[in-house]
Design an enzyme around this catalytic site. Structure first.
Site, PDB file in Angstrom:
ATOM      1  N   LYS A   3       2.285 -18.940   2.151  1.00  0.00           N
ATOM      2  CA  LYS A   3       3.483 -18.631   1.362  1.00  0.00           C
ATOM      3  C   LYS A   3       4.407 -17.646   2.065  1.00  0.00           C
ATOM      4  O   LYS A   3       5.610 -17.621   1.808  1.00  0.00           O
ATOM      5  CB  LYS A   3       3.085 -18.064   0.002  1.00  0.00           C
ATOM      6  CG  LYS A   3       2.283 -16.781   0.055  1.00  0.00           C
ATOM      7  CD  LYS A   3       1.869 -16.333  -1.334  1.00  0.00           C
ATOM      8  CE  LYS A   3       0.931 -15.141  -1.283  1.00  0.00           C
ATOM      9  NZ  LYS A   3      -0.386 -15.488  -0.710  1.00  0.00           N
ATOM     10  N   HIS A  39      -7.329  -7.728  -3.069  1.00  0.00           N
ATOM     11  CA  HIS A  39      -6.025  -7.499  -2.445  1.00  0.00           C
ATOM     12  C   HIS A  39      -5.633  -6.065  -2.774  1.00  0.00           C
ATOM     13  O   HIS A  39      -5.418  -5.734  -3.935  1.00  0.00           O
ATOM     14  CB  HIS A  39      -4.976  -8.477  -2.970  1.00  0.00           C
ATOM     15  CG  HIS A  39      -3.759  -8.580  -2.097  1.00  0.00           C
ATOM     16  ND1 HIS A  39      -2.979  -7.484  -1.773  1.00  0.00           N
ATOM     17  CD2 HIS A  39      -3.194  -9.646  -1.476  1.00  0.00           C
ATOM     18  CE1 HIS A  39      -1.991  -7.878  -0.995  1.00  0.00           C
ATOM     19  NE2 HIS A  39      -2.099  -9.179  -0.797  1.00  0.00           N
ATOM     20  N   SER A  61       0.428  -5.075  -1.243  1.00  0.00           N
ATOM     21  CA  SER A  61       1.245  -5.401  -0.082  1.00  0.00           C
ATOM     22  C   SER A  61       1.718  -4.146   0.634  1.00  0.00           C
ATOM     23  O   SER A  61       2.170  -3.187   0.021  1.00  0.00           O
ATOM     24  CB  SER A  61       2.464  -6.229  -0.519  1.00  0.00           C
ATOM     25  OG  SER A  61       2.052  -7.445  -1.100  1.00  0.00           O
ATOM     26  N   GLU A  95      -6.898 -12.512   4.456  1.00  0.00           N
ATOM     27  CA  GLU A  95      -5.762 -13.391   4.165  1.00  0.00           C
ATOM     28  C   GLU A  95      -4.440 -12.739   4.568  1.00  0.00           C
ATOM     29  O   GLU A  95      -3.548 -12.531   3.738  1.00  0.00           O
ATOM     30  CB  GLU A  95      -5.757 -13.740   2.674  1.00  0.00           C
ATOM     31  CG  GLU A  95      -7.019 -14.449   2.208  1.00  0.00           C
ATOM     32  CD  GLU A  95      -7.177 -14.428   0.698  1.00  0.00           C
ATOM     33  OE1 GLU A  95      -6.228 -14.035  -0.004  1.00  0.00           O
ATOM     34  OE2 GLU A  95      -8.263 -14.790   0.214  1.00  0.00           O
ATOM     35  N   PRO A  96      -4.271 -12.412   5.847  1.00  0.00           N
ATOM     36  CA  PRO A  96      -3.016 -11.780   6.282  1.00  0.00           C
ATOM     37  C   PRO A  96      -1.846 -12.747   6.245  1.00  0.00           C
ATOM     38  O   PRO A  96      -1.984 -13.925   6.564  1.00  0.00           O
ATOM     39  CB  PRO A  96      -3.333 -11.347   7.725  1.00  0.00           C
ATOM     40  CG  PRO A  96      -4.378 -12.332   8.174  1.00  0.00           C
ATOM     41  CD  PRO A  96      -5.200 -12.633   6.952  1.00  0.00           C
ATOM     42  N   ASP A 153      10.556  -9.082  -0.623  1.00  0.00           N
ATOM     43  CA  ASP A 153       9.542  -8.261   0.053  1.00  0.00           C
ATOM     44  C   ASP A 153       9.957  -6.802   0.185  1.00  0.00           C
ATOM     45  O   ASP A 153       9.259  -6.026   0.830  1.00  0.00           O
ATOM     46  CB  ASP A 153       9.243  -8.852   1.440  1.00  0.00           C
ATOM     47  CG  ASP A 153       7.864  -8.445   1.950  1.00  0.00           C
ATOM     48  OD1 ASP A 153       6.959  -8.286   1.121  1.00  0.00           O
ATOM     49  OD2 ASP A 153       7.704  -8.284   3.169  1.00  0.00           O
TER      50      ASP A 153
END
Length: 415
Positions: free
Chosen positions: A68, A198, A201, A275-276, A332
Site C-alpha cells: 500500500k 505495529h 508509523s 512489514e516495512p 503521511d
C-alpha cells in the site's frame, strides 16, 4: 555512455557511472521545455542499497514489503528479486503480486486485521497462507471463509512518539484480550502461528520494539500451552524512510536484535518477519515540477509578519500538487522541501520568501507554505528528493491534471 534494459515491462536507463537523482532529473528536464506534465525518477540502486542495509541491521528478519505504501511495479519487482515477501491488504494488491509474476501466494501475508469477506475468500482460494486478526468476530469470519488459513494475532503496542498511531483502529490489548482470542481460535480449529505488532508509523523510540517483543514472548508461551503452533514473530511496520538524530534502522536494529536474542534465543524454532513500507519506498523516488505561474506579493502575505509588508515575496504555481505526487502531505504527514533543479547564473542571489502552490483550484493544494528562493522564472523546474512513500500510490487526477510521468535509472553495477 548509457543503454536501456526492460524490467517489469518498463524501460530502465542504465548509466555507465552512478549519478544522483537530481543529475538525472536535470538531464531529463533539458528535453522537456515544451512539456506540461511533471515527472518522477526512480533509482533502482537506492532500493538495492536499502535492502542491503536491512540485511545488515536486521539479519534473519525477512521483510514483507507493505504494498500500500507504493505499488509501483518496478519497485515491487526489484524487491522480489532481492528476496522480499509482500504485505498485502486488498484483493487488488494480492492479484498484482501474483498476476504480474512478482511473487507467489506463499510470499504474501494478508496483513489486514479486518478483512473484506470477498477479499478474504479470494486470498484463500489463491493459496495465501496467513492472515492477521485481532478480534473474535474476525476469527469467525476466517472459520467460515478461509478455514485452513493460519492466523497471526495482531496486538496493540504503540510507541507514544510515533507520528501515526494505529492503536485506535487495529490491534487487541496484549494483556487483556489475548487469552480469550487464543482459546476462541482453538475452539474454531484455526491455528494461530504467531503474533504481529505495529508500533506506529515513523516510530522515534527504538525501545518500543523491545516492549513489543516482550509481549510477544508472553503470548507465545500462552499460545503454546493452549496448543497453537507458535513460530512467527512479526515486527510489523513503522520503520523510517528518512533518518534523523533520534531514529535510524541501525538504532532500531540494535534494539531489536538484542531483544530477540534475549526473548527468542533459539532462532531455529522461529520465523522472524517484518512489514516495512516507507523504509523501502521513500528514498528511491524523486520528483520534478515546472513553474507555470509566478506572482509578486507583499512578503507579509507569505510570512504572516506585518514587518514584512514592504518587502517582496513570490507565489509560485507548479504542475504537481497535493492531489498528485505531494499527496504524501495529507496521507503521511510529510512536508517536502524543494530546491531549484538548476542553480541559475548566480548562487549568491538574494532569497525571497515564497509559497509553492499546486495546479488545482483548491486552496488546500499547498505544497510549501513558506520557503525561500532566489527569484525563479516561469518554465524553471523545482526538485524534491525522497518522496516515494504514500505519494505515487495515492495520486488522483482531480481537476483533470495528469499524473507525473515515471522514469527509471540504475547503473551497470546495480543491473
Amino acid at each position: 555512455m548509457s543503454h536501456f534494459e526492460v524490467l517489469a515491462g518498463n524501460k530502465v536507463m542504465v548509466l555507465g557511472k552512478p549519478l544522483t537523482a537530481k543529475d538525472v532529473a536535470e538531464t531529463l528536464s533539458l528535453g522537456m521545455k515544451k512539456k506540461t506534465e511533471p515527472f518522477t525518477v526512480m533509482s533502482l540502486k537506492k532500493v538495492v542499497e536499502r535492502y542491503r542495509e536491512w540485511e545488515c541491521e536486521m539479519p534473519g528478519i525477512k521483510p514483507y514489503y507493505a504494498v500500500k505504501c507504493n505499488d509501483n511495479i518496478v519497485l515491487l519487482k526489484v524487491l522480489a528479486n532481492l528476496g522480499a515477501g509482500f504485505d498485502c491488504a486488498t484483493k487488488a494488491e494480492i492479484d498484482m503480486i501474483i498476476n504480474e509474476n512478482i511473487a507467489t501466494a506463499d510470499d504474501i501475508i494478508y496483513a489486514h486485521p479486518i478483512k473484506t469477506p470477498e477479499f478474504l475468500k479470494h486470498a484463500y482460494n489463491l493459496g495465501v497462507p496467513r492472515a492477521t486478526f485481532d478480534s473474535k468476530e474476525e476469527l469467525c469470519k476466517m472459520k467460515a471463509l478461509s478455514p485452513e488459513m493460519e492466523g497471526i494475532l495482531r496486538i496493540s503496542c504503540c510507541d507514544k512518539t510515533a507520528e501515526r498511531q494505529l492503536k485506535h483502529k487495529f490491534g487487541c490489548d496484549p494483556t487483556k484480550d489475548v487469552t480469550k482470542l487464543l482459546i476462541k481460535a482453538k475452539e474454531l480449529g484455526i491455528n494461530v502461528v504467531g503474533v504481529s505488532v505495529h508500533v506506529g508509523s515513523r516510530c522515534c523510540d527504538p525501545s518500543a520494539y523491545e516492549r513489543a517483543i516482550i509481549h510477544m514472548r508472553q503470548i507465545f508461551d500462552e499460545g503454546i500451552l493452549i496448543g497453537h503452533p507458535m513460530k512467527v514473530v512479526d515486527l510489523g511496520g513503522g520503520f523510517p524512510g528518512i533518518y534523523n538524530e533520534k531514529i535510524s534502522l541501525a538504532k532500531i536494529g540494535k534494539c531489536v536484535m538484542a531483544a530477540l536474542q534475549k526473548y527468542f534465543p533459539e532462532k531455529e524454532k522461529y520465523e522472524f518477519i517484518a512489514e516495512p513500507g516507507r523504509y523501502f519506498a521513500t528514498t528511491p523516488f524523486s520528483t520534478a515540477a515546472k513553474i507555470f505561474g509566478r506572482i509578486e506579493v507583499p512578503a507579509n502575505r507569505i510570512t504572516d509578519n506585518e514587518n514584512d509588508a514592504n518587502k517582496i515575496g513570490y507565489m509560485y504555481y507548479i504542475n504537481d500538487g497535493t492531489y498528485m505526487t505531494f499527496s504524501c502531505k495529507h496521507f503521511d504527514g510529510i512536508h517536502p522541501i524543494g530546491q531549484p533543479l538548476t542553480n541559475g547564473n548566480d548562487t549568491n542571489e538574494e532569497l525571497f520568501p515564497a509559497t509553492i502552490w499546486g495546479p488545482t483550484c483548491d486552496s488546500a493544494d499547498l505544497v510549501e507554505s513558506l520557503t525561500y528562493h532566489r527569484k525563479l522564472n516561469i518554465g524553471e523546474w523545482l526538485f524534491w528528493d525522497e518522496i516515494g512513500a504514500y505519494s505515487i500510490s495515492t495520486v488522483v487526477e482531480f481537476n483533470g491534471f495528469p499524473k507525473a510521468k515515471l522514469y527509471y535509472f540504475a547503473d551497470d553495477e546495480t543491473m
